[in-house]
Write an enzyme that holds these catalytic residues in place. Structure first.
Site, mmCIF file in Angstrom:
data_model
loop_
_atom_site.group_PDB
_atom_site.id
_atom_site.type_symbol
_atom_site.label_atom_id
_atom_site.label_comp_id
_atom_site.label_asym_id
_atom_site.label_seq_id
_atom_site.Cartn_x
_atom_site.Cartn_y
_atom_site.Cartn_z
ATOM 1 N N GLU A 433 0.871 -1.209 -0.108
ATOM 2 C CA GLU A 433 -0.139 0.125 -0.052
ATOM 3 C C GLU A 433 0.863 1.288 0.017
ATOM 4 O O GLU A 433 1.739 1.477 0.863
ATOM 5 C CB GLU A 433 -0.964 -0.019 1.234
ATOM 6 N N ASP A 506 -1.138 -0.809 5.676
ATOM 7 C CA ASP A 506 -0.916 -0.465 7.020
ATOM 8 C C ASP A 506 -1.899 -0.907 8.079
ATOM 9 O O ASP A 506 -2.980 -1.523 7.460
ATOM 10 C CB ASP A 506 -1.447 1.004 6.890
ATOM 11 N N ASP A 508 -4.331 -0.048 9.931
ATOM 12 C CA ASP A 508 -5.456 1.076 10.127
ATOM 13 C C ASP A 508 -6.339 0.823 9.350
ATOM 14 O O ASP A 508 -6.616 -0.126 8.762
ATOM 15 C CB ASP A 508 -4.697 2.439 9.969
ATOM 16 N N ASP A 510 -7.897 2.305 6.775
ATOM 17 C CA ASP A 510 -7.692 2.327 5.274
ATOM 18 C C ASP A 510 -6.864 1.142 4.961
ATOM 19 O O ASP A 510 -7.362 0.574 3.952
ATOM 20 C CB ASP A 510 -6.767 3.600 5.092
#
Ligand code: 0RA
Length: 641
Positions: A433, A506, A508, A510
């Site tokens: 990403e 990541d 998180d 997103d």
């Protein structure tokens, strides 16, 4: 021994001395449990319940059982009760002990007693209740039969006393109740999950219409009851609860040929993905097989023929298999006397004669349906026709991809930092990403066998787009070109350039979203990559702890809390918000180095659950998505789709 039997002769004549050769003790099962139940983790654990339930379902398929009750007890044990014939209890002709004891303590005894009906056999299923007994700390079985109630208790597979009569069976009813406690010495976890069990039991109730299956968890008073008179039609409606059908009622077909029976229900929706679930003797054949091939050829042939005949299609218009299956939700269930299951996971039906049977029954049934429902027929053909047109556009887009590829010397996407190895077996592709993490990964990797493809921005949601649009998306095009194996019907395993494809996003929200989009893409368009076990998710650390010169990486909140407590005052905690915060060395050390990294393999344990998850997470309807995320807030990040 308080044991006496007055059953009919018939019960006793179902087994004889011939069966003795195959009877073995249970020690081997405790020594090598995975050989019998697949694994000793959560999956293997739940397999114990399925094994007992499968036996009760065998009784239902033979026409003797209409109720099954599964109860999760507060002490951690499970009870499976049915109103089938009850396990035979008369003395075994050779072993001279109760047949019940033989069934519970000898390997493969169960099947030998049952000659009638369609047995669930092959694969990991149908290994016998004795396997459940072997892997239980204790197990108690109760049998109501011949006006009496019999019981026996076992510890780690060994009877603690002979079979005894513990009373009368209430008003002459029959049935079996098995209550067991999984052995914590065998399993890595012994906690049963309500949702896992309910998904499976619901599926079983759909596949066996008229059978009632209840599930209760006493500690939480959670209760579910599955009973579907509509059988597969109910199944289709349930599968499509978050989709929009393009015609009024699901199409339902059934037929029989040479002892093989087939049931099928299907409907076309306004979506773009194909969603076919196939079963053989109630086993979900996720790798398809001969019933699936028969179904696919019948669909393609009949829709083309009808379209031509009724002038919905022009003379030179040909619908491909993918075209006619666009937006199709279908469940096909066959029951065969001697099923052969193939493949590593034994989830592919091999009986060659089945293809022809299915093709004939589906062709005749579908033809009849189309002729009787001309308006629905037209909608279905027009939908397939649009798919064909999109496919043509997609072909052009793909050609463009190829031609563009040719202009660059290697034919590979420009953003790809390829590895030196050309051997797919050792080559890895990291899908990373963002460009900055991509940069770190390129510097940190071992270029001999690790390739990096940075993905920028959001990946297209394939659940909401047609193939032509999917193929015009840059990120998806780069992935397809890098992988080299093609997609959909054109997928060719031999061309796959990496046998480890690793999603690295990541830690998180997103990142979780991008990961889900990528998983959806692979599941819907390159499902063989998932089924083949080539898809993985990297596990970057969540925290770095520092005390003095010492550094520690933590991959879970729990480990971080433990370590903070251990190291005491003065420990510095860094929360990694993104991969980009790690320098190349750190990324290599924590997430990419084969000697220290953790990769989670993506598996499709349950195709029904996966489909539900993806339609809800990625589909059009907002409300179910909200509810799903609220209900499964934690599980969504789990990868066992
Ligand atoms: C052996 C033979 C028969 C039934 C069963 C086993 C049986 C096993 C289980 C396990 C859970 N529930 C079960 N119900 C039945 C056939 C019995 C007959 O011929 O009467």
């Amino acid at each position: 021994m308080a044991y006496d039997d007055n059953q009919s002769k018939h019960d006793g004549s179902d087994y004889d001395s011939a069966s003795i050769e195959v009877l073995e003790g249970l020690d081997g099962v405790r020594m090598r449990p995975a050989m019998y139940i697949g694994s000793i983790d959560e999956h293997g654990l739940h397999h114990l319940v399925y094994e007992v339930v499968d036996n009760a379902i065998d009784e239902a398929m033979a026409g003797y059982c209409s109720n099954i009750e599964v109860i999760l007890r507060e002490d951690g044990s499970v009870e499976v009760k049915d109103d089938g014939r009850g396990i035979p209890t008369d003395p075994h002709s050779v072993l001279k002990v109760s047949a019940l004891e033989v069934v519970m303590t000898k390997l493969h005894a169960g099947g030998k007693f049952k000659k009638d009906a369609y047995k669930v056999s092959g694969g990991l299923h149908g290994v016998g209740v004795s396997v459940v007994n072997a892997l239980s700390l204790w197990l108690e079985v109760f049998v109501d039969r011949g006006q009496k109630r019999y019981m026996q208790r076992y510890e780690r597979g060994k009877p603690v006393a002979p079979v005894s009569v513990v009373g009368g069976s209430p008003s002459g009813s029959r049935g079996t109740a098995v209550r067991f406690m999984p052995d914590p010495k065998i399993f890595t976890t012994t906690e049963f999950k309500f949702t896992t069990l309910s998904t499976r039991l619901r599926e079983m109730a759909f596949l066996n219409s008229g059978l009632r299956i209840g599930l209760t968890e006493t500690s939480t008073s959670k209760k579910e009851e599955f009973f579907f008179e509509g059988g597969l039609v109910s199944f289709i409606k349930w599968l499509d609860k978050n989709r929009t059908p393009i015609h009024s009622e699901p199409i339902s077909l059934s037929g029989q040929k040479e002892g093989t029976s087939l049931e099928l229900a299907m409907e076309w929706t306004d979506g773009y993905v194909e969603n076919i679930h196939s079963y053989a003797n109630n086993i979900n054949t996720i790798d398809g097989g001969t019933h699936m091939s028969g179904l696919k050829s019948a669909l393609t042939r009949v829709l083309n023929d009808y379209g031509k005949k009724e002038d919905v299609l022009k003379k030179d218009e040909i619908l491909s298999g993918e075209d006619v299956r666009e937006g199709l939700t279908c469940v096909i269930s066959v029951k065969i006397p001697e099923p052969q299951f193939e493949g590593q996971t034994k989830t592919k039906l091999g009986n060659s004669e089945v293809k022809g049977y299915v093709e004939t029954i589906v062709s005749e049934g579908l033809k009849e349906y189309l002729e009787e429902h001309p308006r629905e027929a037209e909608k279905i053909i027009l939908k397939s026709r649009q798919a064909a047109q999109a496919r043509e556009a997609a072909r052009k887009a793909r050609e463009l991809t190829r031609r563009k590829g040719l202009l660059e010397s290697s034919g590979l996407p420009g953003k790809l930092a390829d590895c030196q190895s050309k051997d797919p077996a050792i080559s890895e592709l990291y899908l990373v990403e963002g460009d900055s993490a991509g940069g770190s990964a390129k510097q940190g990797r071992d270029r001999a066998f690790q390739a990096i493809l940075p993905l920028r921005g959001k990946i297209l949601n394939v659940e909401k787009a047609r193939l032509d649009k999917i193929l015009s998306n840059n990120e998806i095009r780069s992935m397809i070109t890098a992988l080299g194996c093609g997609i959909g019907d054109e997928y060719d395993q031999k061309q796959l350039r990496y046998h480890k494809i690793i999603i690295m996003t990541d830690a998180d929200v997103d990142g979780a979203h991008i990961r889900t989009l990528l998983l959806t893409f692979f599941y819907r368009y390159m499902s063989d990559i998932v089924l083949g076990g080539f898809l993985f998710v990297a596990q970057p650390p969540l925290y770095k702890l520092k005390k003095g010169k010492q550094e520690f990486y933590c991959f879970t909140d729990r480990r971080k809390d433990e370590l903070v407590a251990e190291l005491g005052q003065g420990v510095y905690v860094q929360r990694y918000k993104g991969l980009g915060e790690m320098n190349p060395e750190q990324l290599w050390e924590t997430t990419m180095d084969p000697d220290s990294r953790t990769l989670v393999k993506v598996t499709v344990e349950d195709a029904i659950l996966a489909d539900e998850m993806f339609t809800i997470l990625m589909g059009d309807q907002v409300q179910p998505r909200k509810e799903f995320i609220e209900e499964h807030a934690l599980e969504v990040t789990e990868l066992d789709v």
